[in-house]
Write an enzyme that holds these catalytic residues in place. Sequence first.
Site, PDB file in Angstrom:
ATOM      1  N   HIS A  10     -63.348  32.241  26.482  1.00 23.20           N
ATOM      2  CA  HIS A  10     -64.335  33.323  26.540  1.00 23.20           C
ATOM      3  C   HIS A  10     -65.633  32.985  25.802  1.00 23.20           C
ATOM      4  CE1 HIS A  10     -64.613  37.980  26.974  1.00 23.20           C
ATOM      5  NE2 HIS A  10     -65.771  37.400  27.218  1.00 23.20           N
TER       6      HIS A  10
ATOM      7  N   TYR B  27     -61.476  42.432  26.897  1.00 25.04           N
ATOM      8  CA  TYR B  27     -61.952  43.687  27.477  1.00 25.04           C
ATOM      9  C   TYR B  27     -60.966  44.841  27.266  1.00 25.04           C
ATOM     10  CZ  TYR B  27     -65.204  40.717  30.166  1.00 25.04           C
ATOM     11  OH  TYR B  27     -66.163  39.823  30.558  1.00 25.04           O
TER      12      TYR B  27
END
Length: 277
Positions: A109, A51
């Site tokens: 992830h 992110y």
Amino acid sequence: MADIPTLELLDGGRIPAMGLGTSKHKGVEGAALFARAIEDGYRLIDTAAQYGNELSVGQGVKDSRVEREQLFITTKIAGGDQGTGATTHGLEGSLRRLCVDYVDLTLIHWPNPSRGLYLQTWEELIKLRERGLTKHIGVSNFLPHQIEELEAQTGVLPVLNQIQLSPIIARKDLRSFHASKAIVTEAWRPLGPVENLLGQVLVENIASEVGKSPAQVVLRWAVQSGILPIPVSSKPQRNAENLQVFDFELSDDHMRALDLLDTSDRFVWDPMSHEEW
């Protein structure tokens, strides 16, 4: 401030039953948004190396003045940090950016099957948990056969799988698999902005009946379904409103009606082909 219940993890720990997503929020504005959300009652904060906002999350945690021990911080190992050695480097980088000594939960992830490194990554996460750099370990966007491979090779199941999920993308088979293994199902994009979930007439009608917002109805559906949602808004007042879902219940008829919104896999990002680095 909302009184958020907790869910039990299969390793004996507990996790708040709702959290704050942080994707796409960065910089000074992101830090202020996160600090305000923590002050408003959020205790589970979900971020990821990918992110690019772990610095902002760390600053938000600091600015909130809430004790670290009261928070449950999740981060994720990016695709480029998968594999032996690289996983340790990735988590240590996250800890530096977050300015913490440990995170509560670390997830892989995406499985990124073309690289074939998620098993190595899992084995290293087990060691990092033993070192105390993360209290719990889990996965994100994994399918049942991939989770079964982790268990078969290491004897260790992920405590949680974070997946794309909302009433329109209900993932019933995957949720059933999680339940059979006592894995917590966590939902990213639980409000389904791309699918226009909150604009569905059914959702709006139920919201009118129960005197809540469409977002609160959808989040309550998740909570009553045993799903841990992690919504986020750029507007602090909406983040605070999203927390107010533990003081009412949807009827069985409401739940059944919302279940009928499921479009199966139409909007799902397929983890066998979608990869992120």
